[in-house]
Enzyme design. Sequence first.
Site, mmCIF file in Angstrom:
data_model
loop_
_atom_site.group_PDB
_atom_site.id
_atom_site.type_symbol
_atom_site.label_atom_id
_atom_site.label_comp_id
_atom_site.label_asym_id
_atom_site.label_seq_id
_atom_site.Cartn_x
_atom_site.Cartn_y
_atom_site.Cartn_z
ATOM 1 N N ARG A 222 6.444 12.308 -21.511
ATOM 2 C CA ARG A 222 6.691 13.689 -21.118
ATOM 3 C C ARG A 222 8.114 14.070 -21.514
ATOM 4 N NH1 ARG A 222 2.117 14.388 -21.179
ATOM 5 N NH2 ARG A 222 0.695 15.143 -19.571
ATOM 6 N N HIS A 270 3.013 17.330 -29.793
ATOM 7 C CA HIS A 270 2.233 16.716 -28.715
ATOM 8 C C HIS A 270 0.871 16.228 -29.228
ATOM 9 C CE1 HIS A 270 1.903 16.623 -24.072
ATOM 10 N NE2 HIS A 270 1.044 15.759 -24.589
#
Length: 307
Positions: A222, A270
């Site tokens: 993250r 991502h």
Amino acid sequence: MLYLSIAQEAEHWLAAFRSTLPELEINAWPAPVDPSRVRYIVTWNPPAGFFADFLNLEAVFAQGAGIDKLLARDDLAPDVHIVRLSNAGMAAQMVEYALFGVLRFQRDFDHYAEQQMDGAWRQHPPRLAEATRVSVLGLGAIGAAVASTLAGLGYRVSGWSRSPRELPGIRCVHGEAALGALLADTDILVGVLPSTPDTRGLLNRERLALLPAGAALINAGRGDLIDLAALVELLDNGRLRGAQLDVFPAEPLAADDALWRHPKLLITPHIAAATLIEPSAAQMADGIRRLQAGELPAGLVERQRAY
Ligand code: GLV
């Protein structure tokens, strides 16, 4: 009833669930349903207030491994189980993403890409895998696979986790107190941590500065793990070699964000480990069956640990 509130490839997900759970009534948004009959929901990040109507909801199955967004909501009653994906085909993808980054730095492909721009034929001395210290932050199903694969390829791998872990061939350390010494003993740092109150900002300016000169960083957990301003400063002043970043505090990363154009950053949108429909649906179906049998599903989130 199982209700799928799924933005992409909803038909594919529906078909996967219908074939694995033929006994269950399954509907997918936008089909109208009586919310009081919904026991299980599969979703990722539905609009605010979405869960409020589902008064008999037992469990939410997240279409991902990280459930920070679900935990941050105020429309999910505390007794509703949150279940995250545990590997479900993501570990293998994360291994590839990390391996690409590790090889790129170890074998100087970042430097050779730069040199190509200038037509510079310059050979760098080799650095062997066994002389390359890789530290993996996060040793869950995904991080453990990353650490073990790299160790199997001969890298000197250490792993860090919140609570003690043991993995063959990996030097495992745990707890915040052990992090500083680990960072100081790292050539390539690989972040595979979830976003929790303990991990947010963990790689702050002070800790990033503990990495040895020339160290590199890969982050695919993250984005809020790292103080990006501090990272850029350490790249700009030549202390750190480079970074490969897949995740950011706010996504998508804005097109005009200067990070995109930083010469020492490799940025990906991502994609390190995507959710795969069949293995994910199979894992969720297994979780539903366990809940129906009064058992706990794999990937059940412990709310106080936040993962
Ligand atoms: C992706 O980021 C996931 O949490 O699975």
